[in-house]
Design an enzyme around this catalytic site. Structure first.
Site: not given
Ligand code: SAH
Length: 455
Positions: A73, A82, A161, A314, A383, A410
């Site tokens: 890329c 990325c 992309c 959440y 979450d 996360c």
């Protein structure tokens, strides 16, 4: 500090930071090197030093890591998307697994607990089902669309992309062609004048339906039917062409008003056997396939028999709780954003789910209110956003004494911190599984089952 700016040192890269930079040690100083790969032997030029760490850049690759792969890329490192395109996907998964392990051990203090192998994606590219591209003009006055160059609002043209589905590339091309032919002016952030602001694309992964939404400073654009025709001809799965009106001088992409130019007001996707309507405003997981794996895992960890009360804290647009509703007696979802709560209710209706209710409230306050009312959930799903849970919420949840807590995280660092607090209240992690929701980026998502040590 034994090194200073402009020094050139030999360095072996041994791991990665959360941002995906390579890291190596030089006389006990951590050196962070962008674009380095674990296993590289490098000559590194020091750019910046601090007390216990320094930043450098690769001066020369002396011996390349076996994890390195050729770059595919041209925009890599410029667009901010990325961080792992210079190493293979297996090496990336290993780095993510290690980052979670480090957090669980060092921050959480859990040395014995087993971590399952990360659930990788079948295709680490093409997964993003949503993109928002700013529109501007280049030096030759041509219409440009892509992303902002770092620390500026200069738009770098990006016609493709690798994280996007092919349909988006085609839609971008068709739109750009229309923009060129129509002569429509583009929005200027400084003056607040000009019309075309963003091209916003969404795709439903399971059904293949595509939505093209043009964000404009005005009520519409010239040649709307022609735009719809061009898109219809070229974009497979096109179901919806929408104008979003945003007349505010703001960085917020979407305005409040939408008008459908052609087709449907929404696209429909399926996730865990449920249908979801996706309109420009609605939140939806960016990687559908991996979200399905994550929710399936969360469902397994919940260990449902049909009799349970589930508290889904959440909950966003309700997707996790709704995916569990048919195997439970009752679901109570809590979410702070009103629009998301409205969507959650709609999603329940759409799927004929009658045993789920949704509250718009702060998770900690709602949990405390429910506890005081005598609600005793069998399963609590958490979450939270990256900052993790409020300590008072962890107190309340453990006082409600659920059989199982399913924590979807996360951020490994806040997860580990919260697991430690849970452990102090007797709830221990039983199973930990990372799921790669965002291949090529630094994000690590994890699903954890906790239960009381005496249960
Ligand atoms: N479970 C959902 C969304 C998770 S994202 C899904 O899988 O799609 C985290 C959610 O927490 C967001 O929707 C955010 O709006 C919400 N949130 C953030 N702070 C909150 C708080 N204090 N109380 C309740 N919800 C909150």
């Amino acid at each position: 500090m034994e090194i200073k700016k402009n020094d050139v040192i030999d360095l072996e890269i041994t791991g990665y930071t959360a941002e995906g930079n390579g890291v190596g040690r030089y006389k006990d100083i951590a050196i962070f090197v962008p674009l380095a790969a674990a296993g590289d032997r490098l000559r590194v030029k020091i750019l910046k030093t601090a007390k216990t760490y320094a930043f450098g850049r690769i001066d020369k690759i002396v011996t390349a890591s076996k994890d390195r792969v050729p770059l595919d890329c041209a925009q890599f490192t410029q667009c901010g998307g990325c961080v792992y395109r210079h190493i293979g996907y297996q090496a990336e998964l290993k780095a993510k697994q290690q980052r979670l392990r480090d957090a669980i051990e060092r921050i959480g203090g859990f040395r014995e607990v087993e971590i399952n192998p990360i659930v990788g994606a079948k295709d680490p590219d093409h997964y993003r089902n949503k993109t928002q591209l700013p529109i501007g003009r280049g030096s030759g006055n041509e219409v440009r669309m892509g992303f902002f160059a770092s620390h500026s609002h200069r738009i770098i043209q990006c016609s493709e992309c690798l994280l996007q589905p092919d349909e988006f590339t085609v839609a971008m091309g068709a739109f750009q062609e229309w923009a060129h032919q129509s002569g429509e002016d583009v929005y200027d952030e400084e003056t607040g004048k000009g019309r075309l602001r963003h091209l916003y694309l969404r795709r439903a992964g399971a059904t293949g339906e595509v939505m093209v939404c043009v964000v404009v400073n005005g009520n519409g654009v010239h040649y709307e039917p022609e735009l719809a025709e061009m898109l219809k001809k070229s974009v497979p799965g096109l179901k919806s062409v929408i104008i979003n009106v945003n007349r505010e001088q703001t960085n917020v992409v979407l305005g409040k008003k939408c008008r459908t130019v052609w087709g449907s007001d929404y696209i429909t996707d399926t996730l865990c056997g449920l249908n979801f309507h996706i309109s420009p405003m609605s939140f939806y997981q960016v990687n559908r396939d991996q979200a399905e794996r994550l929710y399936t895992l969360a469902g397994e960890y919940a260990g449902l028999t049909g009799k349970e009360t589930i508290l889904d804290l959440y909950c966003g647009t309700g997707t996790i709780g709704l995916s569990m509703a048919k195997n439970a007696a009752q679901v109570i979802g809590v979410e702070i954003i009103e629009q998301a709560v409205e969507d959650a209710k709609k999603n329940a209706d759409l799927n004929g789910i009658t045993n789920a209710e949704f509250l718009c409230a702060d998770a900690a306050k709602a949990a405390s209110m429910l506890k005081n009312r005598g609600t005793r959930p069998d399963v609590v799903v958490l979450d939270p956003p990256r900052k993790g849970c409020d300590p008072s919420l962890i107190d309340t949840v453990t006082q409600m004494a659920p059989q199982r807590v399913v924590y979807v995280s996360c951020d490994p660092a806040t997860l580990a911190r919260d697991l430690k607090l849970f452990a102090q209240k007797g709830y221990e992690p039983k199973t930990i599984t990372p799921v790669d929701m965002f291949p090529r980026t630094g994000h690590v998502e994890t699903c954890v089952l906790l239960s009381h040590k005496n249960s």
